[in-house]
Design an enzyme around this catalytic site. Sequence first.
Site, PDB file in Angstrom:
ATOM      1  N   ASN A 286       0.862  -1.182   0.000  1.00  0.00           N
ATOM      2  CA  ASN A 286       0.000   0.000   0.000  1.00  0.00           C
ATOM      3  C   ASN A 286       0.899   1.233   0.000  1.00  0.00           C
ATOM      4  O   ASN A 286       1.508   1.553   1.011  1.00  0.00           O
ATOM      5  CB  ASN A 286      -0.908  -0.037   1.245  1.00  0.00           C
ATOM      6  CG  ASN A 286      -1.762   1.217   1.360  1.00  0.00           C
ATOM      7  OD1 ASN A 286      -1.807   2.035   0.440  1.00  0.00           O
ATOM      8  ND2 ASN A 286      -2.436   1.364   2.491  1.00  0.00           N
ATOM      9  N   TRP A 287       0.965   1.873  -1.148  1.00  0.00           N
ATOM     10  CA  TRP A 287       1.880   3.020  -1.284  1.00  0.00           C
ATOM     11  C   TRP A 287       1.300   4.300  -0.683  1.00  0.00           C
ATOM     12  O   TRP A 287       1.964   5.333  -0.670  1.00  0.00           O
ATOM     13  CB  TRP A 287       2.262   3.222  -2.762  1.00  0.00           C
ATOM     14  CG  TRP A 287       3.060   2.084  -3.341  1.00  0.00           C
ATOM     15  CD1 TRP A 287       3.528   0.992  -2.671  1.00  0.00           C
ATOM     16  CD2 TRP A 287       3.485   1.923  -4.706  1.00  0.00           C
ATOM     17  NE1 TRP A 287       4.213   0.162  -3.530  1.00  0.00           N
ATOM     18  CE2 TRP A 287       4.205   0.716  -4.790  1.00  0.00           C
ATOM     19  CE3 TRP A 287       3.325   2.683  -5.873  1.00  0.00           C
ATOM     20  CZ2 TRP A 287       4.763   0.232  -5.981  1.00  0.00           C
ATOM     21  CZ3 TRP A 287       3.876   2.219  -7.071  1.00  0.00           C
ATOM     22  CH2 TRP A 287       4.601   1.003  -7.113  1.00  0.00           C
TER      23      TRP A 287
ATOM     24  N   GLY B 244       2.955  -1.058   4.224  1.00  0.00           N
ATOM     25  CA  GLY B 244       3.088   0.354   3.890  1.00  0.00           C
ATOM     26  C   GLY B 244       4.545   0.703   3.609  1.00  0.00           C
ATOM     27  O   GLY B 244       5.069   0.471   2.515  1.00  0.00           O
ATOM     28  N   GLY B 245       5.223   1.222   4.621  1.00  0.00           N
ATOM     29  CA  GLY B 245       6.591   1.726   4.470  1.00  0.00           C
ATOM     30  C   GLY B 245       7.536   0.815   3.702  1.00  0.00           C
ATOM     31  O   GLY B 245       8.233   1.256   2.779  1.00  0.00           O
TER      32      GLY B 245
ATOM     33  N   GLU C 227      -5.184  -4.865  10.521  1.00  0.00           N
ATOM     34  CA  GLU C 227      -4.161  -3.842  10.730  1.00  0.00           C
ATOM     35  C   GLU C 227      -4.422  -3.149  12.059  1.00  0.00           C
ATOM     36  O   GLU C 227      -5.218  -2.194  12.115  1.00  0.00           O
ATOM     37  CB  GLU C 227      -4.208  -2.813   9.600  1.00  0.00           C
ATOM     38  CG  GLU C 227      -3.970  -3.388   8.225  1.00  0.00           C
ATOM     39  CD  GLU C 227      -3.374  -2.363   7.276  1.00  0.00           C
ATOM     40  OE1 GLU C 227      -2.353  -2.675   6.656  1.00  0.00           O
ATOM     41  OE2 GLU C 227      -3.911  -1.243   7.171  1.00  0.00           O
TER      42      GLU C 227
HETATM   43  P1  13P Z   1       3.194   0.343   7.612  1.00  0.00           P
HETATM   44  O1  13P Z   1       3.686  -0.950   7.027  1.00  0.00           O
HETATM   45  O2  13P Z   1       3.918   1.542   7.126  1.00  0.00           O
HETATM   46  O3  13P Z   1       3.065   0.263   9.103  1.00  0.00           O
HETATM   47  O4  13P Z   1       1.679   0.538   7.066  1.00  0.00           O
HETATM   48  C1  13P Z   1       0.791  -0.500   7.196  1.00  0.00           C
HETATM   49  C2  13P Z   1      -0.429  -0.152   6.451  1.00  0.00           C
HETATM   50  O5  13P Z   1      -1.188   0.716   6.855  1.00  0.00           O
HETATM   51  C3  13P Z   1      -0.694  -0.851   5.191  1.00  0.00           C
HETATM   52  O6  13P Z   1      -1.966  -0.577   4.715  1.00  0.00           O
END
Ligand code: 13P
Length: 256
Positions: free
Chosen positions: A9-10, A235-236, A168
């Site tokens: 998820n960018w 995410g990151g 999440e």
């Molecule tokens: P991170 O991996 O940056 O914690 O984000 C998770 C996220 O919200 C994916 O949708």
Amino acid sequence: MTKFLIAGNWKMNLGPTDAAALAGELSKKWPSGSFSNDVVVSPTAISVPAVVDALKGTDIAVSVQNVHTEDSGAFTGEISTPMVKDAGCKYVIIGHSERREYFGETDELVASKAKKVIADGLRAIVCVGEKLEERKDGSQQKVVKKQLDGVLSAIDSSDSKNFVIAYEPVWAIGTGETASPEQAQEMHNYIRSVVADRWDETASKNVRILYGGSMKPANAEELLSQDDVDGGLIGGASLKADSFSELIEIAESLSK
Ligand code: 13P
């Protein structure tokens, strides 16, 4: 046998130029036939065409991060499922905690979006997860069950293969803090039992349940090794070709 789903998820990062560059790196590393699981990236909507183009010749699918419930009309700033399909996407992320928190998305709206996405032949990745105070007061299962209830009523068990749940925990998103493998497994198992109660055992096994919240190469193996963890929503660590590729590799090394 369930395949893992590794989804990046960018968020609101990478415009068309940068998104195409990242997709281009992934494309070089992962030509068609180079992995056996499912891999998805979800750029911001304006970067979708550039990413779809850069990923031609790969098995990496493209997702959007949100849709509207109508096909077209006077809804300034929104995009619809026919547009998403026309652009070449196969998945839609729905009800991310950031959309719930900053854009007022309710469980009812999330359920109607999931229904629309699946009815139109796309795959829905529906996000659920408790906040820190809810984890602290022990109400996390109650919170997640409520988030799931409407969605499970809105869609049919025969669509279970097109329905993905991403657990999440809000306290683990972008914080560097991760749910422990035990905490993730406990919640994923609970989510599967909720799906089995509402639908049936077979459908509950078809639904893939992803973990999201600071997943990265250093913790992915432990998390993905849990029985009910069928992949990750990242995410990151999905914003760099190297770390995202490592996650794909880890999933490949752990056959489900
Ligand atoms: P991170 O991996 O940056 O914690 O984000 C998770 C996220 O919200 C994916 O949708």
